[in-house]
Design a protein around this motif. Structure first.
Motif, mmCIF file in Angstrom:
data_model
loop_
_atom_site.group_PDB
_atom_site.id
_atom_site.type_symbol
_atom_site.label_atom_id
_atom_site.label_comp_id
_atom_site.label_asym_id
_atom_site.label_seq_id
_atom_site.Cartn_x
_atom_site.Cartn_y
_atom_site.Cartn_z
ATOM 1 N N ARG A 26 0.848 -1.199 0.000
ATOM 2 C CA ARG A 26 0.000 0.000 0.000
ATOM 3 C C ARG A 26 0.883 1.249 0.000
ATOM 4 N NH1 ARG A 26 -5.280 -1.048 1.274
ATOM 5 N NH2 ARG A 26 -5.719 -3.002 2.298
ATOM 6 N N ASP A 27 0.385 2.313 -0.646
ATOM 7 C CA ASP A 27 1.121 3.569 -0.602
ATOM 8 C C ASP A 27 0.688 4.380 0.622
ATOM 9 O OD1 ASP A 27 -1.392 4.357 -1.369
ATOM 10 O OD2 ASP A 27 -0.746 5.583 -3.057
ATOM 11 N N GLY A 28 1.271 5.541 0.790
ATOM 12 C CA GLY A 28 1.011 6.346 1.982
ATOM 13 C C GLY A 28 -0.431 6.805 2.096
ATOM 14 N N GLN A 29 -1.056 7.144 0.967
ATOM 15 C CA GLN A 29 -2.446 7.606 1.011
ATOM 16 C C GLN A 29 -3.389 6.486 1.439
ATOM 17 O OE1 GLN A 29 -3.273 9.327 -2.819
ATOM 18 N NE2 GLN A 29 -2.932 11.401 -2.033
ATOM 19 N N GLU A 30 -3.151 5.288 0.973
ATOM 20 C CA GLU A 30 -4.013 4.160 1.359
ATOM 21 C C GLU A 30 -3.853 3.846 2.846
ATOM 22 O OE1 GLU A 30 -2.880 1.139 -1.396
ATOM 23 O OE2 GLU A 30 -4.387 1.732 -2.860
ATOM 24 N N LYS A 31 -2.638 3.926 3.353
ATOM 25 C CA LYS A 31 -2.409 3.684 4.779
ATOM 26 C C LYS A 31 -3.079 4.757 5.620
ATOM 27 C CE LYS A 31 1.941 1.186 4.350
ATOM 28 N NZ LYS A 31 3.378 1.191 4.642
ATOM 29 N N ALA A 32 -2.985 6.006 5.166
ATOM 30 C CA ALA A 32 -3.624 7.101 5.906
ATOM 31 C C ALA A 32 -5.143 6.943 5.884
ATOM 32 C CB ALA A 32 -3.222 8.442 5.307
ATOM 33 N N ALA A 33 -5.687 6.526 4.748
ATOM 34 C CA ALA A 33 -7.136 6.334 4.649
ATOM 35 C C ALA A 33 -7.597 5.215 5.580
ATOM 36 C CB ALA A 33 -7.534 6.039 3.202
ATOM 37 N N LEU A 34 -6.816 4.150 5.663
ATOM 38 C CA LEU A 34 -7.161 3.071 6.591
ATOM 39 C C LEU A 34 -7.097 3.544 8.041
ATOM 40 C CD1 LEU A 34 -5.495 -0.157 5.148
ATOM 41 C CD2 LEU A 34 -7.918 0.296 5.496
ATOM 42 N N ALA A 35 -6.121 4.370 8.355
ATOM 43 C CA ALA A 35 -6.014 4.896 9.714
ATOM 44 C C ALA A 35 -7.199 5.798 10.048
ATOM 45 C CB ALA A 35 -4.703 5.661 9.881
ATOM 46 N N VAL A 36 -7.600 6.640 9.105
ATOM 47 C CA VAL A 36 -8.758 7.517 9.320
ATOM 48 C C VAL A 36 -10.017 6.680 9.501
ATOM 49 C CG1 VAL A 36 -10.245 9.228 8.210
ATOM 50 C CG2 VAL A 36 -7.771 9.515 8.171
ATOM 51 N N ALA A 37 -10.184 5.649 8.682
ATOM 52 C CA ALA A 37 -11.357 4.781 8.806
ATOM 53 C C ALA A 37 -11.382 4.092 10.170
ATOM 54 C CB ALA A 37 -11.353 3.736 7.690
ATOM 55 N N ALA A 38 -10.232 3.617 10.619
ATOM 56 C CA ALA A 38 -10.169 2.944 11.919
ATOM 57 C C ALA A 38 -10.518 3.904 13.053
ATOM 58 C CB ALA A 38 -8.779 2.351 12.134
ATOM 59 N N VAL A 39 -10.032 5.136 12.986
ATOM 60 C CA VAL A 39 -10.336 6.125 14.022
ATOM 61 C C VAL A 39 -11.824 6.467 14.016
ATOM 62 C CG1 VAL A 39 -9.956 8.532 14.701
ATOM 63 C CG2 VAL A 39 -8.015 7.082 14.130
ATOM 64 N N CYS A 40 -12.402 6.636 12.840
ATOM 65 C CA CYS A 40 -13.833 6.960 12.743
ATOM 66 C C CYS A 40 -14.692 5.829 13.301
ATOM 67 C CB CYS A 40 -14.217 7.246 11.291
ATOM 68 S SG CYS A 40 -13.572 8.808 10.665
ATOM 69 N N PHE A 41 -14.388 4.602 12.933
ATOM 70 C CA PHE A 41 -15.165 3.472 13.433
ATOM 71 C C PHE A 41 -14.960 3.278 14.937
ATOM 72 C CE2 PHE A 41 -14.899 1.673 8.927
ATOM 73 C CZ PHE A 41 -16.114 2.230 8.580
ATOM 74 N N ALA A 42 -13.748 3.524 15.420
ATOM 75 C CA ALA A 42 -13.498 3.414 16.858
ATOM 76 C C ALA A 42 -14.283 4.474 17.625
ATOM 77 C CB ALA A 42 -12.002 3.548 17.142
ATOM 78 N N ALA A 43 -14.392 5.674 17.062
ATOM 79 C CA ALA A 43 -15.171 6.729 17.719
ATOM 80 C C ALA A 43 -16.649 6.338 17.782
ATOM 81 C CB ALA A 43 -14.995 8.053 16.981
ATOM 82 N N CYS A 44 -17.175 5.776 16.704
ATOM 83 C CA CYS A 44 -18.571 5.325 16.702
ATOM 84 C C CYS A 44 -18.780 4.219 17.729
ATOM 85 C CB CYS A 44 -18.963 4.833 15.313
ATOM 86 S SG CYS A 44 -19.067 6.129 14.079
ATOM 87 N N LEU A 45 -17.850 3.306 17.796
ATOM 88 C CA LEU A 45 -17.945 2.218 18.766
ATOM 89 C C LEU A 45 -17.875 2.750 20.201
ATOM 90 C CD1 LEU A 45 -18.087 -0.853 19.179
ATOM 91 C CD2 LEU A 45 -15.596 -0.873 19.124
ATOM 92 N N ALA A 46 -17.030 3.748 20.433
ATOM 93 C CA ALA A 46 -16.910 4.322 21.767
ATOM 94 C C ALA A 46 -18.208 5.012 22.190
ATOM 95 C CB ALA A 46 -15.747 5.314 21.812
ATOM 96 N N VAL A 47 -18.843 5.723 21.278
ATOM 97 C CA VAL A 47 -20.111 6.385 21.597
ATOM 98 C C VAL A 47 -21.186 5.349 21.891
ATOM 99 C CG1 VAL A 47 -21.945 7.841 20.657
ATOM 100 C CG2 VAL A 47 -19.570 8.498 20.352
ATOM 101 N N ALA A 48 -21.237 4.290 21.085
ATOM 102 C CA ALA A 48 -22.237 3.238 21.316
ATOM 103 C C ALA A 48 -21.991 2.535 22.653
ATOM 104 C CB ALA A 48 -22.206 2.232 20.172
ATOM 105 N N ALA A 49 -20.733 2.256 22.969
ATOM 106 C CA ALA A 49 -20.414 1.595 24.237
ATOM 107 C C ALA A 49 -20.759 2.493 25.425
ATOM 108 C CB ALA A 49 -18.934 1.217 24.276
ATOM 109 N N TYR A 50 -20.509 3.790 25.293
ATOM 110 C CA TYR A 50 -20.856 4.719 26.373
ATOM 111 C C TYR A 50 -22.371 4.777 26.569
ATOM 112 C CZ TYR A 50 -21.156 8.965 29.143
ATOM 113 O OH TYR A 50 -21.439 9.871 30.131
ATOM 114 N N GLY A 51 -23.125 4.781 25.471
ATOM 115 C CA GLY A 51 -24.589 4.775 25.580
ATOM 116 C C GLY A 51 -25.100 3.512 26.258
ATOM 117 N N ILE A 52 -24.524 2.381 25.917
ATOM 118 C CA ILE A 52 -24.930 1.128 26.564
ATOM 119 C C ILE A 52 -24.561 1.155 28.040
ATOM 120 C CG2 ILE A 52 -24.449 -1.351 26.653
ATOM 121 C CD1 ILE A 52 -24.227 -1.243 23.571
#
Length: 78
Positions: free
Chosen positions: A46-72
């Protein structure tokens, strides 16, 4: 029975804001994941842009998971 309209409005505003934030974060995660591609092609790393995009996706999904876990956590008694 008395309805406290100010408190009701505050709860409505907070829940609306959090809902919009989670939907936007999830959408950004999906878009970043799509930009990252389906994986290495023909053995090329993977090139640098693909790695950065994967990192952004992981952070976004982790934030959604954190909000859902806090609500539960708020709903389930400890």
């Amino acid at each position: 029975m008395d309805i406290k309209w100010g408190n009701l409005g505050s709860v409505f505003g907070a829940s609306l804001g959090i809902t919009i934030a989670v939907v936007v974060m999830f959408s950004l995660g999906v878009a970043a994941w799509g930009r990252a591609g389906s994986g290495p092609r023909d053995g090329q790393p993977r090139d640098g842009q693909e790695k950065a995009a994967l990192a952004v996706a992981a952070v976004c999904f982790a934030a959604c998971l954190a909000v859902a876990a806090y609500g539960i956590d708020l709903l389930v008694p400890g």
